[in-house]
Design a protein around this motif. Structure first.
Motif, PDB file in Angstrom:
ATOM      1  N   LYS A 275      74.464  61.043   3.565  1.00  0.00           N
ATOM      2  CA  LYS A 275      73.055  61.299   3.885  1.00  0.00           C
ATOM      3  C   LYS A 275      72.776  62.772   4.163  1.00  0.00           C
ATOM      4  CE  LYS A 275      72.043  56.891   3.828  1.00  0.00           C
ATOM      5  NZ  LYS A 275      71.183  56.314   2.769  1.00  0.00           N
ATOM      6  N   TRP A 276      73.723  63.638   3.863  1.00  0.00           N
ATOM      7  CA  TRP A 276      73.612  65.048   4.259  1.00  0.00           C
ATOM      8  C   TRP A 276      72.297  65.673   3.815  1.00  0.00           C
ATOM      9  CZ3 TRP A 276      77.253  67.992   7.027  1.00  0.00           C
ATOM     10  CH2 TRP A 276      76.913  69.340   7.185  1.00  0.00           C
ATOM     11  N   THR A 277      71.954  65.512   2.562  1.00  0.00           N
ATOM     12  CA  THR A 277      70.752  66.164   2.041  1.00  0.00           C
ATOM     13  C   THR A 277      69.498  65.694   2.755  1.00  0.00           C
ATOM     14  OG1 THR A 277      71.775  66.400  -0.151  1.00  0.00           O
ATOM     15  CG2 THR A 277      69.372  66.591  -0.032  1.00  0.00           C
ATOM     16  N   GLN A 278      69.349  64.375   2.926  1.00  0.00           N
ATOM     17  CA  GLN A 278      68.174  63.849   3.634  1.00  0.00           C
ATOM     18  C   GLN A 278      68.103  64.358   5.063  1.00  0.00           C
ATOM     19  OE1 GLN A 278      70.364  62.102   1.665  1.00  0.00           O
ATOM     20  NE2 GLN A 278      69.560  60.018   1.330  1.00  0.00           N
ATOM     21  N   LEU A 279      69.253  64.358   5.736  1.00  0.00           N
ATOM     22  CA  LEU A 279      69.300  64.821   7.127  1.00  0.00           C
ATOM     23  C   LEU A 279      68.936  66.300   7.225  1.00  0.00           C
ATOM     24  CD1 LEU A 279      72.611  63.054   8.203  1.00  0.00           C
ATOM     25  CD2 LEU A 279      70.319  62.449   8.977  1.00  0.00           C
TER      26      LEU A 279
END
Length: 314
Positions: A275-279
């Protein structure tokens, strides 16, 4: 004889003691993962791409897995339902997931060697697979059976084989040996501070993993101790392949655990990586105050972090 041709894995009664096993969908999904995992390293064809799988791995999408979880009317589980179920197994340290949701992800089963059985010497094993696949292969094919109608035929799951240890994609583990009994022992990494099978991390990866778990404990004091080898491995992959620093990992994880929406949803490095990008996008949004945007934090300036994170980690 038919069972011998297809292979098998033992199913332990202790599964029934797990709280999640009371959910028939969760238990069935777990059994499907075990039965579909690669018994030997091999290359699978899935959605027009070649996937180099290690022992204990399979490649799938949530939609494909949902087609194997139907109710009495033949309605498959939705993609979102399967995603939530998979995250239960991730939090329990049973699997790890890597890849893109739509294009296919590699699911790795933790300690798959405890389930794997050597069946090379069983009668007609090789002949059965050559007849089924046109060439010697590594186990039962994970194919969607159109038992509930034409809707299932749309999923083209060409994967062959069964699967191994909880970890990321074959591209990340293709150069690492499996820890399956009877196979060559996994390569021991001299720089590893912790290692279990093909999962490992150096001393700083382990230190970061321990710190992340302390954050989880601040949310839930009853949180189950994680598989630190798997956590350190996910952190190592973020560091080596995604080019994240330990500090960036710690900062974003801490932010996610304090965010009203993500709190409770990001509780391990595997989910953080996925989820890195969304976070990161949400964290960097600049909410307006009195009609004007707040001054953006300069994350390259480390002065702001003083007092926020545990200094002994850094």
């Amino acid at each position: 004889m038919e069972n011998q041709k297809s292979g098998y894995v033992p199913l332990y009664r202790s599964v029934l003691k797990q709280a999640w096993s009371k959910d028939v969908y969760l238990r069935t999904l777990w059994e499907n993962l075990l039965l579909s995992a690669a018994r030997k390293p091999f290359t699978a064809s899935f959605k027009g791409k070649q996937w180099h799988l290690s022992v204990g791995q399979l490649v799938a999408t949530a939609a494909d897995l949902g087609l194997q979880l139907c109710d009495r009317k033949g309605n498959p589980a939705s993609r979102d339902q399967v995603e939530r179920m998979l995250q239960v197994f991730v939090r329990e340290g049973m699997i790890s997931i890597d890849g893109e949701k739509q294009k296919g992800r590699v699911i790795t089963i933790t300690n798959y060697s405890e389930y794997a059985q050597k069946i090379d010497d069983l009668p007609a094993h090789e002949a059965a697979h050559e007849a089924a696949h046109g060439e010697a292969s590594n186990g039962a094919a994970l194919k969607v059976v159109a038992a509930h109608g034409g809707a299932h035929e749309a999923a083209q799951h060409e994967q062959e084989g069964n699967n191994n240890n909880i970890k990321t994609s074959s591209s990340e583990n293709s150069d690492e040996s499996s820890d399956k009994p009877g196979n060559k022992l996994p390569v021991l990494r001299p720089e590893a501070a912790i290692q279990s099978g093909t999962k490992w991390g150096n001393s700083e990866d382990l230190r970061c993993a321990e710190w992340l778990f302390s954050v989880v404990q601040s949310i839930s004091s009853t949180a189950k101790k994680p598989n630190y080898a798997a956590w350190a491995n996910d952190i190592r992959l973020m560091r080596q392949r995604d080019h994240r620093t330990h500090k960036e990992i710690a900062v974003l994880f801490r932010w996610a655990c304090e965010d009203a929406f993500w709190k409770g949803n990001v509780l391990c490095p595997a989910t953080l990586r996925e989820k890195w990008t969304q976070l990161d996008i949400k964290r960097n949004k600049r909410p307006a105050a009195n009609g004007q945007a707040r001054q953006e934090i300069d994350y390259n300036n480390t002065d702001w972090i003083s007092g926020v994170l545990d200094e002994k980690f850094f």
